[in-house]
Design an enzyme around this catalytic site. Sequence first.
Site, PDB file in Angstrom:
ATOM      1  N   GLU A  92     -20.604 -23.234 -12.672  1.00  0.00           N
ATOM      2  CA  GLU A  92     -19.602 -23.243 -11.595  1.00  0.00           C
ATOM      3  C   GLU A  92     -18.364 -22.412 -11.885  1.00  0.00           C
ATOM      4  OE1 GLU A  92     -18.580 -27.132 -10.199  1.00  0.00           O
ATOM      5  OE2 GLU A  92     -20.617 -27.624  -9.606  1.00  0.00           O
ATOM      6  N   GLU A 115     -27.409 -29.426  -9.972  1.00  0.00           N
ATOM      7  CA  GLU A 115     -26.611 -30.660  -9.880  1.00  0.00           C
ATOM      8  C   GLU A 115     -26.603 -31.126  -8.438  1.00  0.00           C
ATOM      9  OE1 GLU A 115     -22.516 -30.542 -11.245  1.00  0.00           O
ATOM     10  OE2 GLU A 115     -23.084 -29.347 -12.990  1.00  0.00           O
TER      11      GLU A 115
HETATM   12  C1  FCB Z   1     -19.397 -30.552 -10.734  1.00  0.00           C
HETATM   13  C2  FCB Z   1     -19.309 -30.325 -12.233  1.00  0.00           C
HETATM   14  C3  FCB Z   1     -19.785 -31.504 -13.046  1.00  0.00           C
HETATM   15  C4  FCB Z   1     -19.344 -32.812 -12.455  1.00  0.00           C
HETATM   16  C5  FCB Z   1     -19.669 -32.872 -10.992  1.00  0.00           C
HETATM   17  C6  FCB Z   1     -19.309 -34.184 -10.352  1.00  0.00           C
HETATM   18  O1  FCB Z   1     -18.544 -29.702 -10.060  1.00  0.00           O
HETATM   19  O2  FCB Z   1     -20.081 -29.203 -12.588  1.00  0.00           O
HETATM   20  O3  FCB Z   1     -19.342 -31.334 -14.362  1.00  0.00           O
HETATM   21  O4  FCB Z   1     -18.014 -33.031 -12.716  1.00  0.00           O
HETATM   22  O5  FCB Z   1     -19.041 -31.836 -10.305  1.00  0.00           O
END
Ligand code: FCB
Length: 446
Positions: A166, A353
């Site tokens: 990210e 994620e």
């Molecule tokens: C993302 C991050 C991860 C976590 C989630 C909830 O943006 O990559 O580390 O904090 O959010």
Amino acid sequence: PLVPAPVRGLRWSAATAAFQIEGARAAGGRGRSIWDDFVDAPGAVRDGSTAEPGPDSFHRYLEDVDLLTRLGVDRYRFSISWVRVQPTGAGGMNPEGIAYYDRVVDALLAAGITPFPTLYHWDLPSTLEAAGGWLARDTAERFADYAALVAEALGDRVKHWYTINEPVSTSLQGYAIGELAPGRQLLFESLPTVHHQLLAHGLATRVLREAGAETIGIVNNHTDVRPASPSAEDQAAAYVYDILHNRIFAEPVLLGRYPDIEALGMPPMPVEPGDLEIISTPTDVYGFNFYNPTTIAAAPPESPIPFVNVPTPGAPCTGFGPEWPIVPDALTDVLLDFHTRYADALPPIVIAENGASFPEPDSMTGPIDDQDRIAYLQGHIAAVERARDLGVRIDEYTVWSLLDNFEWAEGFTQRFGLVHVDHATGERTPKASFDWYRTHIEEAAR
Ligand code: FCB
């Protein structure tokens, strides 16, 4: 490059990140990162917590591997702490630091789980921040050296790598508005951090390829950007936000060019000859994090940035409140948008994620029946399946997170885990969502 054959069903994974789960900040010769500095600054983290002890995976990783085994995942996405293995971001390897990741990798392989580490999940060495951090081009070179050290140590056993997690969060929240480390408030002057992180990704991709990696990808966070109203002002603001959140991170990697940000009055990227070729070095997968859509309105004229994030009408919310609306269809929409916009330039997507936090007790008083998390995961997995049915190539789905952990500036107040962690004792207890995901994986394999 040879595109691997599509996988029949999705592969299943769960994710964590080093600073969020390891604790043990002073153990084994570990150096300091911008997140150590951030948590040690009074008032920066909501509950004043410092990521310790928390899950303490530095000492308890075998429990994590055991949980992953019980969950039945194919892969585990974790991250390597740059300052554990190279404490000042330069020079040789810290043997005690890399020995920890040796143990984690060996335990995963012995359990039949494929390690899929991320090289950088936000924990930049403090020494590099002092030299300019991601504003400095040299940080990209330092990252490539670090990638080479890690690949040399683990590359005999680790074949799948994510480079950078990210970059959007680091640039926008870390350097533009200061909600995350390193806490700078540079607004549009933060834009060079975009280019240097992407350059770091491209340089590391080449290093990892050379070292025999089979799968390499960046991990970008994407959101479905929606104008708050059909007005020309709100549409224009949403257009700018889509460029800043999605397109300046996807397009250099996939297409080898930046969207025209100068036409929008932003400063030019510090691109040197050859950079975009490096940044667009072909990768095998495209890591895609998704949490929520973003509704954008035009900002008042006196505002230094032209847009504001407003609540998404009619959507239920996670533990973060209106900032995190729950709209699974938005994931299908943004995946389809990528598929049509980038077509053949897009390698197979891996959802790296997806997950949600909900208010849950700090100490266990009874089983955690987290039906709201189950509904969130079910809805988003269905959204991924719909996109696949419509032709989007998606190979993997990853839940954030295996464990409740240190949620950055929110400290221990936001719980994302399939497994509850008592942050005072480190005790781990699976929630109902853990059993739901295990059953889902089992049934999908039938
Ligand atoms: C993302 C991050 C991860 C976590 C989630 C909830 O943006 O990559 O580390 O904090 O959010």
